[in-house]
Write an enzyme that holds these catalytic residues in place. Structure first.
Site, PDB file in Angstrom:
ATOM      1  N   HIS A   1       0.859  -1.196   0.000  1.00 38.44           N
ATOM      2  CA  HIS A   1       0.000   0.000   0.000  1.00 38.44           C
ATOM      3  C   HIS A   1       0.885   1.232   0.000  1.00 38.44           C
ATOM      4  O   HIS A   1       1.735   1.384   0.872  1.00 38.44           O
ATOM      5  CB  HIS A   1      -0.875   0.034   1.261  1.00 38.44           C
ATOM      6  CG  HIS A   1      -2.039  -0.902   1.205  1.00 38.44           C
ATOM      7  ND1 HIS A   1      -3.119  -0.781   2.034  1.00 38.44           N
ATOM      8  CD2 HIS A   1      -2.284  -1.977   0.420  1.00 38.44           C
ATOM      9  CE1 HIS A   1      -3.990  -1.745   1.770  1.00 38.44           C
ATOM     10  NE2 HIS A   1      -3.498  -2.491   0.801  1.00 38.44           N
TER      11      HIS A   1
ATOM     12  N   TYR B   1      -8.747   5.392   8.084  1.00 34.43           N
ATOM     13  CA  TYR B   1      -8.860   5.709   9.509  1.00 34.43           C
ATOM     14  C   TYR B   1      -9.910   6.819   9.627  1.00 34.43           C
ATOM     15  O   TYR B   1      -9.778   7.860   8.980  1.00 34.43           O
ATOM     16  CB  TYR B   1      -7.540   6.259  10.045  1.00 34.43           C
ATOM     17  CG  TYR B   1      -6.451   5.229  10.241  1.00 34.43           C
ATOM     18  CD1 TYR B   1      -5.622   4.842   9.186  1.00 34.43           C
ATOM     19  CD2 TYR B   1      -6.235   4.649  11.487  1.00 34.43           C
ATOM     20  CE1 TYR B   1      -4.612   3.900   9.372  1.00 34.43           C
ATOM     21  CE2 TYR B   1      -5.218   3.709  11.682  1.00 34.43           C
ATOM     22  CZ  TYR B   1      -4.422   3.340  10.623  1.00 34.43           C
ATOM     23  OH  TYR B   1      -3.418   2.422  10.808  1.00 34.43           O
TER      24      TYR B   1
ATOM     25  N   PRO C   1      -3.236   0.231  19.111  1.00 33.93           N
ATOM     26  CA  PRO C   1      -2.983  -0.272  17.758  1.00 33.93           C
ATOM     27  C   PRO C   1      -3.128   0.777  16.656  1.00 33.93           C
ATOM     28  O   PRO C   1      -2.870   0.479  15.490  1.00 33.93           O
ATOM     29  CB  PRO C   1      -4.040  -1.373  17.588  1.00 33.93           C
ATOM     30  CG  PRO C   1      -5.125  -1.033  18.554  1.00 33.93           C
ATOM     31  CD  PRO C   1      -4.475  -0.322  19.692  1.00 33.93           C
TER      32      PRO C   1
ATOM     33  N   LYS D   1       2.066  -0.291  15.165  1.00 28.85           N
ATOM     34  CA  LYS D   1       3.498  -0.354  15.446  1.00 28.85           C
ATOM     35  C   LYS D   1       3.965  -1.613  16.185  1.00 28.85           C
ATOM     36  O   LYS D   1       5.157  -1.940  16.154  1.00 28.85           O
ATOM     37  CB  LYS D   1       3.921   0.876  16.274  1.00 28.85           C
ATOM     38  CG  LYS D   1       3.888   2.157  15.481  1.00 28.85           C
ATOM     39  CD  LYS D   1       5.056   2.234  14.508  1.00 28.85           C
ATOM     40  CE  LYS D   1       4.822   3.166  13.357  1.00 28.85           C
ATOM     41  NZ  LYS D   1       4.723   2.500  12.045  1.00 28.85           N
TER      42      LYS D   1
ATOM     43  N   TYR E   1       4.602   6.397   9.938  1.00 30.17           N
ATOM     44  CA  TYR E   1       3.724   5.279   9.578  1.00 30.17           C
ATOM     45  C   TYR E   1       4.487   4.203   8.798  1.00 30.17           C
ATOM     46  O   TYR E   1       4.328   3.009   9.073  1.00 30.17           O
ATOM     47  CB  TYR E   1       2.517   5.784   8.777  1.00 30.17           C
ATOM     48  CG  TYR E   1       1.382   4.789   8.779  1.00 30.17           C
ATOM     49  CD1 TYR E   1       0.482   4.726   9.842  1.00 30.17           C
ATOM     50  CD2 TYR E   1       1.221   3.881   7.736  1.00 30.17           C
ATOM     51  CE1 TYR E   1      -0.540   3.791   9.867  1.00 30.17           C
ATOM     52  CE2 TYR E   1       0.207   2.944   7.749  1.00 30.17           C
ATOM     53  CZ  TYR E   1      -0.677   2.906   8.813  1.00 30.17           C
ATOM     54  OH  TYR E   1      -1.680   1.960   8.833  1.00 30.17           O
TER      55      TYR E   1
HETATM   56  C1  PHB Z   1      -5.179  -4.375  11.032  1.00 26.77           C
HETATM   57  O1  PHB Z   1      -5.435  -4.549   9.827  1.00 26.77           O
HETATM   58  O2  PHB Z   1      -5.225  -5.308  11.840  1.00 26.77           O
HETATM   59  C2  PHB Z   1      -4.778  -3.030  11.510  1.00 26.77           C
HETATM   60  C3  PHB Z   1      -4.481  -2.034  10.603  1.00 26.77           C
HETATM   61  C4  PHB Z   1      -4.100  -0.784  11.048  1.00 26.77           C
HETATM   62  C5  PHB Z   1      -4.018  -0.528  12.402  1.00 26.77           C
HETATM   63  C6  PHB Z   1      -4.317  -1.525  13.315  1.00 26.77           C
HETATM   64  C7  PHB Z   1      -4.700  -2.781  12.878  1.00 26.77           C
HETATM   65  O3  PHB Z   1      -3.667   0.708  12.832  1.00 26.77           O
END
Ligand code: PHB
Ligand code: APR
Length: 384
Positions: A65, A194, A286, A290, A378
């Site tokens: 990505h 997000y 989460p 990280k 990120y």
């Molecule tokens: C996930 O796909 O499990 C995932 C993706 C982004 C995050 C946390 C979990 O910030």
């Protein structure tokens, strides 16, 4: 100790340096391979996995990505990670798939890996001859070793065996958690979304071209039984949907669960001849994705330090291990907390806080400098 990403990556790095190891895991093989956990790999984590010869399926099935979306005020706003970081990107690949690949690589070396170990304990790590005891394969096992790597996660025995007076714990709890689902549904967007919404945070992620992973901010003690499938989809569509009509595709829900949120760091990460790595030493919310990536950078440092020790007998790199890891860990703590505070709706927070978050998001999307800061964190700060 532990056959999660930290323990498995470390053992392969040691193997390649000609150093023997024994992995002790208290769960079953099936459990560690099937447990659904994180899914975002930084560029440096992918590079490490490839370097140790475990990247074949990751390169085939992982989803690269080059950007992410931040949704607020009814719109998705894209952050071009690759353009802002000189071409770096992230890869979506389930942690359980990575663990499956790493177990395969470990087993191919013929070196020992015990599953379903019980009564695990660590001894004498403040001496030159530490040992590990456990029950496995119907017998009492005792391993005398030079070093113990505590890669046994947040609930493991290694950190808990250190006298409390020798540990400094930094901790923060959050007044919310994530309700997560895995759905048999093709992702309706190629990249993660997000979302900040007045009803709470939501996240759109994926595992493959046919499986979506989605999260909703919920209460820390949320009862999953109060969330029938229809209610989950409705809430996800409300919090993620945009005024241009975009929303996640629906499909059968394969898994539902609540993930707690916490920030935690235990310092130092060395105690005599025992070294903590990964979740055993630190966890974070989460939101910044990280956890898994820090486990990889910890063990990269630890393997280099152990290889240096066996080459020269010198302990300089071992002495530097904790400080070196903690510098990167605290930057990831900062980033995860910042992302979390920008996107979540704390219960009882006032209108001022809502306006501050909107200003933060508008500033982010309007400033190349701010977007670059998000992007470089990120995709992962340098591992060295
Ligand atoms: C996930 O796909 O499990 C995932 C993706 C982004 C995050 C946390 C979990 O910030
Ligand atoms: N003895 C042996 N093994 C143990 C013990 C014990 N007493 N306690 C726990 N374990 C095992 C767990 O079953 C698990 O398989 O240690 C392993 C630790 O793995 P993880 O929890 O996955 O931690 P880590 O390898 O540090 O991975 C980093 O990043 O994405 C985040 O939290 C996520 O797991 C991920 C982590």
């Amino acid at each position: 100790m532990g056959a999660g990403p930290a323990g498995l990556l470390l053992s392969q790095l040691l193997h390649l340096a000609g150093i023997d190891s024994v992995i002790v895991e208290n769960r079953s093989r099936e459990y560690v391979i099937e447990r659904v956990r994180a899914g975002i790999l930084e560029q440096g984590t992918v590079d490490l996995i490839r370097e140790i010869g475990a990247g074949e399926r990751l390169m085939r099935e992982g989803l690269p990505h080059e950007g992410i979306h931040i949704r607020f005020d009814g719109m998705r706003h894209r952050i071009d990670l690759a353009a802002l970081t000189g071409g770096r990107h992230i890869t979506v690949y389930g942690q359980n798939e990575l663990v499956r690949d790493l177990i395969g690589v470990r087993e191919a070396t013929g070196r020992p890996l015990f599953f379903e170990a019980s009564d695990v304990s660590v001894h004498d790590f403040d001496s030159a001859r530490p040992s590990i005891r456990f029950q496995a394969e119907g017998e009492e096992q005792r391993i005398a070793c030079d070093f113990i790597a505590g890669c046994d996660g947040f609930h493991g025995v290694c950190r808990q065996s250190i006298p409390p007076a020798d540990l400094r714990i930094y901790e923060r709890d959050f007044p919310y958690a994530w309700l997560g689902i895995l759905a048999q549904a093709a992702p309706s967007c190629d990249e993660l979304v997000y979302s900040r919404h007045e009803r709470g945070f939501a996240l759109f992620s994926m595992r493959s071209p046919s499986v979506t992973r989605l999260f909703l901010q919920c209460a820390p003690d949320e009862d999953v039984d109060q969330w029938p499938d229809d209610r989950i989809w409705e809430e996800l569509c409300t919090r993620l949907g945009t005024t241009d009509g975009w929303r996640p595709n629906r499909g059968p829900i394969l898994l539902k669960g609540v993930t707690g949120m916490r920030s935690f760091v235990a310092e130092p990460m060395r105690h005599g001849r025992m070294f903590l790595a990964g979740d055993a030493a630190h966890i974070m919310p989460p939101t910044g994705a990280k956890g898994l990536n820090l486990a990889a950078s910890d063990v990269r440092n630890l393997a280099a330090a152990l290889a240096g020790y066996y080459r020269s007998g010198g302990e300089t790199l071992l002495d530097e291990y904790s400080g070196k890891c903690l510098s990167r860990i605290w930057k990831a703590q900062r980033f995860s907390l910042w992302m979390t505070a920008m996107l979540h709706n704390a219960p009882g927070s006032d209108a001022y806080e809502g306006r501050r978050q909107t200003a933060e998001l508008e500033y982010l999307m309007g400033s190349k400098a701010a977007m670059t800061s998000l992007a470089e964190n990120y995709v992962g700060l340098p591992m060295d």
